[in-house]
Design an enzyme around this catalytic site. Structure first.
Site, PDB file in Angstrom:
ATOM      1  N   HIS A  56      -1.591  10.624  -2.564  1.00 45.18           N
ATOM      2  CA  HIS A  56      -2.929  10.311  -2.077  1.00 45.18           C
ATOM      3  C   HIS A  56      -3.771  11.554  -1.832  1.00 45.18           C
ATOM      4  O   HIS A  56      -4.916  11.642  -2.279  1.00 45.18           O
ATOM      5  CB  HIS A  56      -2.831   9.503  -0.777  1.00 45.18           C
TER       6      HIS A  56
ATOM      7  N   HIS B 131       0.831  -1.200   0.000  1.00 47.88           N
ATOM      8  CA  HIS B 131       0.000   0.000   0.000  1.00 47.88           C
ATOM      9  C   HIS B 131       0.869   1.256   0.000  1.00 47.88           C
ATOM     10  O   HIS B 131       1.536   1.548   0.985  1.00 47.88           O
ATOM     11  CB  HIS B 131      -0.892  -0.024   1.243  1.00 47.88           C
TER      12      HIS B 131
END
Length: 272
Positions: A59, A17
Site C-alpha cells: 500500500h 482488505h
C-alpha cells in the site's frame, strides 16, 4: 461450497482488505489464504512497481510502516524487497504460526508479488473476485496500469469470467481509471474516492465507470450518496468497513460490496 453472491441472493459481496489483515500482516500470502478459507467473496490488494518492473502488493510508497526496510518501494528491486520482513508491524508477524509453514521463510513475512496472489486465487477451487488498486502518484506513471494489464493478459484475466477468478481494477486516480478502460475495456473499474467531488453529488460516475468506491467516512457524512449512485444504475463498494455500526450502515444503504480487514466478522454479521 461457493459463497453466496450479491447477484444470486441479495447479499453484498465481502472483500478481504489487504487479505484478512486484522488477523495477519496486511498483503501477506497468509492473510489472503486465511481470507479464502474464511469464505470471503473476494480479495483486495494494492499494487506498486519495483525498480525492475515487478508488481508487488504494497500500500505505502515508503517501506517503513510495514517492513524493516527504508525508502520508496519504487527504488528497490524485487530481490531487495524479498530480503525484508513485512510482518514487523503486525502482532502476528513474528508469531510461530502458519506464516512460517506457508511462506517457507522462517519467521519472516515475505513481500507478495501480484503473480503469487493470482496463483493463490486460481488455486482456491472456487470463484474469487480480485480488486486490484493501482497506487498513484508514482514516478512510473502510466507504466503501472500497462504492466498490470500485461500480467492479467498473461493469466487470461483481462476479461471477466464469473465462473473463475475475475478482476476489477480500482484507483483514486481518474487518469489511472481511464487508462484501464482504454487498455482493457472489458475489465470493470471502480472510481475510489475519499472526498465528494461536486460532479458526484448526482451519483453520476465518469464515462465507462459503473462502480463508486467511497470510504466509510464519506458515506457516513453523505449517506444520500448511496441512493444517488444506485439511481444512476451504478454499484457501490465501500471501504474499509470493520466496526459493527459501519457494517449496519452500509447494509442499510444497500452497498453492493463491503471491503473489510475482518471478512469473517462481516460474513457472520450477514448470517453467512
Amino acid at each position: 461450497m461457493s459463497p453466496p453472491s450479491s447477484e444470486s441472493d441479495g447479499y453484498p459481496l465481502v472483500f478481504a482488505h489487504r487479505g484478512s489483515s486484522h488477523a495477519l500482516p496486511e498483503h501477506s500470502l497468509e492473510a489472503y489464504l486465511r481470507a479464502i478459507d474464511e469464505g470471503a467473496d473476494g480479495l483486495e490488494c494494492d499494487v506498486r512497481l519495483t525498480n525492475d518492473g515487478h508488481l508487488v502488493c504494497l500500500h505505502d510508497r515508503l517501506l517503513g510502516r510495514t517492513s524493516n526496510g527504508r525508502g520508496p518501494v519504487s527504488e528497490h528491486t524485487l530481490a531487495e524487497l524479498d530480503a525484508l520482513d513485512f510482518g514487523v508491524a503486525h502482532p502476528a508477524g513474528t508469531a510461530e504460526d502458519l506464516i512460517t509453514e506457508r511462506t517457507g521463510a522462517g519467521r519472516r513475512t515475505r513481500v507478495l508479488t501480484l503473480d503469487r496472489l493470482l496463483d493463490a486465487a486460481l488455486a482456491a477451487g472456487r470463484p474469487i473476485r480480485l480488486l486490484v488498486e493501482t497506487k498513484h502518484p508514482t514516478r512510473f506513471g502510466a507504466e503501472v496500469e500497462e504492466r498490470l494489464v500485461q500480467v492479467l493478459h498473461r493469466y487470461g484475466l483481462d476479461k471477466p469470467d464469473p465462473g473463475a477468478v475475475s478482476v476489477t481494477v480500482m484507483s483514486f486516480s481518474f487518469g489511472a481509471v481511464r487508462r484501464v478502460r482504454t487498455l482493457a475495456p472489458h475489465l470493470p473499474v471502480v472510481q475510489l474516492m475519499e472526498f465528494l467531488p461536486p460532479w458526484l453529488r448526482t451519483g453520476r460516475l465518469p464515462a465507462g465507470v459503473s462502480i463508486a468506491g467511497p470510504g466509510i467516512r464519506l458515506l457516513r457524512t453523505h449517506p444520500s450518496l448511496a441512493q444517488r449512485v444506485h439511481d444512476q444504475g451504478n454499484q457501490l463498494y465501500v471501504w474499509t468497513v470493520n466496526a459493527p455500526d459501519d457494517v449496519d450502515l452500509v447494509l442499510e444503504l444497500g452497498a453492493d460490496g463491503i471491503i473489510s480487514d475482518r471478512p469473517r466478522y462481516v460474513l457472520d454479521r450477514l448470517g453467512r
